[in-house]
Design an enzyme around this catalytic site. Structure first.
Site, PDB file in Angstrom:
ATOM      1  N   ASP A   1     -57.955 -13.548  12.143  1.00 31.92           N
ATOM      2  CA  ASP A   1     -57.365 -12.229  12.409  1.00 31.92           C
ATOM      3  C   ASP A   1     -58.315 -11.385  13.260  1.00 31.92           C
ATOM      4  OD1 ASP A   1     -59.218 -11.778  10.446  1.00 31.92           O
ATOM      5  OD2 ASP A   1     -57.872 -10.735   9.082  1.00 31.92           O
ATOM      6  N   SER A   2     -59.490 -11.951  13.594  1.00 36.14           N
ATOM      7  CA  SER A   2     -60.375 -11.322  14.588  1.00 36.14           C
ATOM      8  C   SER A   2     -59.673 -11.252  15.944  1.00 36.14           C
ATOM      9  CB  SER A   2     -61.698 -12.092  14.700  1.00 36.14           C
ATOM     10  OG  SER A   2     -61.456 -13.472  14.881  1.00 36.14           O
TER      11      SER A   2
ATOM     12  N   ASP B   1     -55.541 -17.304   9.470  1.00 30.97           N
ATOM     13  CA  ASP B   1     -55.734 -16.173   8.559  1.00 30.97           C
ATOM     14  C   ASP B   1     -54.407 -15.541   8.174  1.00 30.97           C
ATOM     15  OD1 ASP B   1     -58.431 -15.855   7.977  1.00 30.97           O
ATOM     16  OD2 ASP B   1     -58.843 -14.741   9.821  1.00 30.97           O
TER      17      ASP B   1
ATOM     18  N   LYS C   1     -56.035 -19.102   5.358  1.00 33.58           N
ATOM     19  CA  LYS C   1     -57.252 -18.508   4.778  1.00 33.58           C
ATOM     20  C   LYS C   1     -56.924 -17.092   4.304  1.00 33.58           C
ATOM     21  CE  LYS C   1     -60.971 -17.243   7.465  1.00 33.58           C
ATOM     22  NZ  LYS C   1     -61.079 -15.780   7.264  1.00 33.58           N
TER      23      LYS C   1
ATOM     24  N   GLU D   1     -58.734 -13.551   2.253  1.00 30.80           N
ATOM     25  CA  GLU D   1     -59.972 -12.876   1.878  1.00 30.80           C
ATOM     26  C   GLU D   1     -59.883 -12.399   0.428  1.00 30.80           C
ATOM     27  OE1 GLU D   1     -60.919  -9.735   4.624  1.00 30.80           O
ATOM     28  OE2 GLU D   1     -60.885 -11.081   6.354  1.00 30.80           O
TER      29      GLU D   1
ATOM     30  N   GLU E   1     -69.347 -14.850   4.554  1.00 27.34           N
ATOM     31  CA  GLU E   1     -69.693 -14.011   5.702  1.00 27.34           C
ATOM     32  C   GLU E   1     -70.781 -13.007   5.350  1.00 27.34           C
ATOM     33  OE1 GLU E   1     -66.349 -12.500   7.895  1.00 27.34           O
ATOM     34  OE2 GLU E   1     -67.624 -11.195   9.126  1.00 27.34           O
TER      35      GLU E   1
HETATM   36  O1  KIV Z   1     -61.119 -13.754  11.729  1.00 26.03           O
HETATM   37  C1  KIV Z   1     -62.173 -14.399  11.879  1.00 26.03           C
HETATM   38  O2  KIV Z   1     -62.630 -14.676  12.992  1.00 26.03           O
HETATM   39  C2  KIV Z   1     -62.891 -14.816  10.664  1.00 26.03           C
HETATM   40  C3  KIV Z   1     -64.256 -15.386  10.854  1.00 26.03           C
HETATM   41  C4  KIV Z   1     -65.209 -14.269  11.053  1.00 26.03           C
HETATM   42  C5  KIV Z   1     -64.661 -16.252   9.744  1.00 26.03           C
HETATM   43  O3  KIV Z   1     -62.398 -14.687   9.593  1.00 26.03           O
END
Ligand code: KIV
Length: 272
Positions: free
Chosen positions: A52-53, A91, A121, A123, A190
């Site tokens: 989600d980055s 994510d 994934k 969080e 992280e």
């Molecule tokens: O969204 C992302 O890029 C991440 C990484 C920082 C692990 O979750």
């Protein structure tokens, strides 16, 4: 510890656990689009994270919170079309799984069905236990994410190192064990102290993947745009840049502009 690498034609969640067992470090990188994913996959990165980055890197938002489930599915399906070897993890974005486990499952199913991804994934630890259980029960592999969890940035207030204090470190350890027990196949850690990563990694049979978690993690993940130096304002200690593409691309593009302006492009050989 052996550094010999077994050849994997296709990476599965089982391959990752296998790599940990054999002491082979796992490589993981983000990708959000077809062209980048093709390069990353051909370079034999084991896991591609459609993170989600993308909210920051692709859309220019300050945090990961604004990206939607539909946008994540768009990015993930572009990546999937490019990938032949890597395991693709996507994510679940902020707001798509926190309110209740049924919604979490619906979101995970949409990602798997509409993008063709291999895993999701999420969080968090104990607070998302029921959602993790439900998603796993539907046969969808889940990766956990502890330590600095960017979807909670407004709760933390800063992007500084997490779990430096004993109480938070103990909570993280408990959450890590819980996620393993529930059936997660891996865990992103992280921005936490290297010694804590070591303790967690040694206590689990599933692999840990660090970003700012130090050398004892079972694997490493970076945002591909950071590794390539396409982003240049972001300079955390954990980041190793392998190129300065911001500068290189800028030079190439201004050369193109100059060539157009001075009537050098296109030349006689570059036209029909
Ligand atoms: O969204 C992302 O890029 C991440 C990484 C920082 C692990 O979750």
């Amino acid at each position: 510890m052996s550094t010999a690498k077994k050849e994997y034609k296709r990476i599965t969640v089982k391959s990752l656990v296998d790599m940990k067992k054999h002491g082979e470090k796992i490589s993981m990188l983000t990708a959000y689009d077809y062209s980048m994913a093709k390069i990353v996959d051909a370079a034999k990165v084991d896991v591609i994270l459609v993170g989600d980055s993308a909210s920051n890197v692709m859309a220019g938002h300050e945090t990961t919170l604004p990206i939607t489930l539909d946008q994540m599915i768009y990015h993930a399906s572009s990546v999937i079309r490019a990938v032949h070897r890597a395991l693709v993890v996507v994510d679940l974005p902020f707001g798509s799984y926190q309110s209740d486990p049924k919604e979490a499952l619906r979101s995970a199913i949409r990602i798997m069905k509409e993008s063709g991804a291999h895993a999701v994934k999420l969080e968090g630890g104990a607070e998302i236990k029921e959602s993790v259980k439900r998603i796993l029960a539907a046969g969808i592999p889940v990766m956990g994410h502890l330590g600095l969890t960017p979807q909670s940035i407004y709760k933390f207030g800063t992007y500084t190192v997490r779990a430096k204090e004993e109480e938070e470190a103990a909570q993280l350890m408990e959450d890590a064990k819980l996620l393993e027990k529930l059936g997660c196949f891996g865990l992103v850690l992280e921005k936490i102290p290297a010694e804590l990563t070591k303790t967690v990694s040694e206590s689990l049979t599933i692999p840990t993947i660090g970003i700012g978690g130090g050398k004892y993690a079972d694997g490493q993940v970076l945002v591909v745009h950071d590794l390539l130096g396409m982003t240049h304002e972001f300079n955390p200690r954990f980041l190793r840049r392998y190129m300065n593409l911001y500068e290189e691309m800028g030079k190439a593009i201004s050369n193109y502009v100059d060539d157009v302006k001075r009537l050098d492009f296109p030349n006689d050989d570059e036209q029909y």
